[in-house]
Design an enzyme around this catalytic site. Sequence first.
Site, PDB file in Angstrom:
ATOM      1  CE1 TYR A  10      77.451  -9.804  80.576  1.00  0.00           C
ATOM      2  CE2 TYR A  10      76.914 -12.042  81.289  1.00  0.00           C
ATOM      3  CZ  TYR A  10      77.497 -11.179  80.372  1.00  0.00           C
ATOM      4  OH  TYR A  10      78.121 -11.692  79.239  1.00  0.00           O
TER       5      TYR A  10
ATOM      6  CE  LYS B 262      75.203 -10.802  77.642  1.00  0.00           C
ATOM      7  NZ  LYS B 262      75.350 -10.233  76.281  1.00  0.00           N
TER       8      LYS B 262
ATOM      9  CB  ILE C 290      84.504 -16.776  74.688  1.00  0.00           C
ATOM     10  CG1 ILE C 290      83.138 -17.503  74.599  1.00  0.00           C
ATOM     11  CG2 ILE C 290      85.282 -16.923  73.389  1.00  0.00           C
ATOM     12  CD1 ILE C 290      83.162 -18.957  74.247  1.00  0.00           C
TER      13      ILE C 290
END
Length: 270
Positions: free
Chosen positions: A178, A182, A211
């Site tokens: 990941y 990114k 989030i």
Amino acid sequence: MTLSLQGQVAFITGGGSGLGAAAARRLAADGAIVAINDLSMEAAKKVADELGGLAFAFDVTDSTAFQNAVDTCVTQLGRLDIMINNAGIAPQDAASKMDLVMDNMGKRMAGNISDMEPTNYLLDLSDENWDRMIKVHLYGTFYGCKAALKHMQPQRSGRIINISSVLGLYPAAGAPHYSVAKAGIITLTKSVAAEVAALGINVNAVCPGYIRTPLLTPFSETMMAGITMRIGKGRLGEPEELAEMIRFLAGPESEYCTGDVFSVSGGYTG
Ligand code: NAD
């Protein structure tokens, strides 16, 4: 009253949930017409119908399907002004090792580093998981930039917003695939931005912190407590708070921003 994005067309991948759906609502509130992509037509249509937009079901790792959908969107709506490459998946593997990580943390705090057990994140990461993570995020963003530029270049205007992550800035143990994907999105963003800046097209990356969206559902309570400790504001962000940054980058206020990287992290320190 004229809304600031009146008549503009925005294509949002992974727009059926979380950040993408919040971004779609925010842009639509300022007058944009939205095209929503997601893996299932049901997810895409739910948000598209709510906002009076179009729905497209395809996997962002399929470059032909991606280009076809964007072409169809332009045929039906006449133009493409905003592309948000947002579709993404969470590194699931990290959650299952949380007890071991917490145990190791205790040993580290007690100064017993040599007693710490290997977490084997990298050793246990399958080739398939590595491939899928890089494909969805990095290839998906590459295909999205390509599909958008085909229409934005002749138009000599456009905004591309690529959703990276704070893990692209502060790579995390447990999520090498990941983090790499990114970080790659940030570099891709800067490269494409430099290529098309003179053509009136702005390309920027947004790095959300943690989030509150369904992406975090697999994370245990302990894991979330560990993460929240590293957020200056002491809480998760809300999708609507992230959507304000996307709205800024989609609109005329950010004319001088391109090849730039914007964190919305509540003071996350990695
Ligand atoms: P989410 O799970 O709520 O939404 C992601 C959406 O993308 C889902 O609707 C999913 O079906 C869709 N999707 C997944 N793979 C796809 C594919 N191959 N093709 C098309 N659609 C696909 O998650 P979210 O939190 O809204 O995540 C949106 C983006 O924000 C992701 O790129 C994620 O990595 C990034 N992000 C999220 C956080 C966070 O804390 N939520 C933090 C940093 C970055």
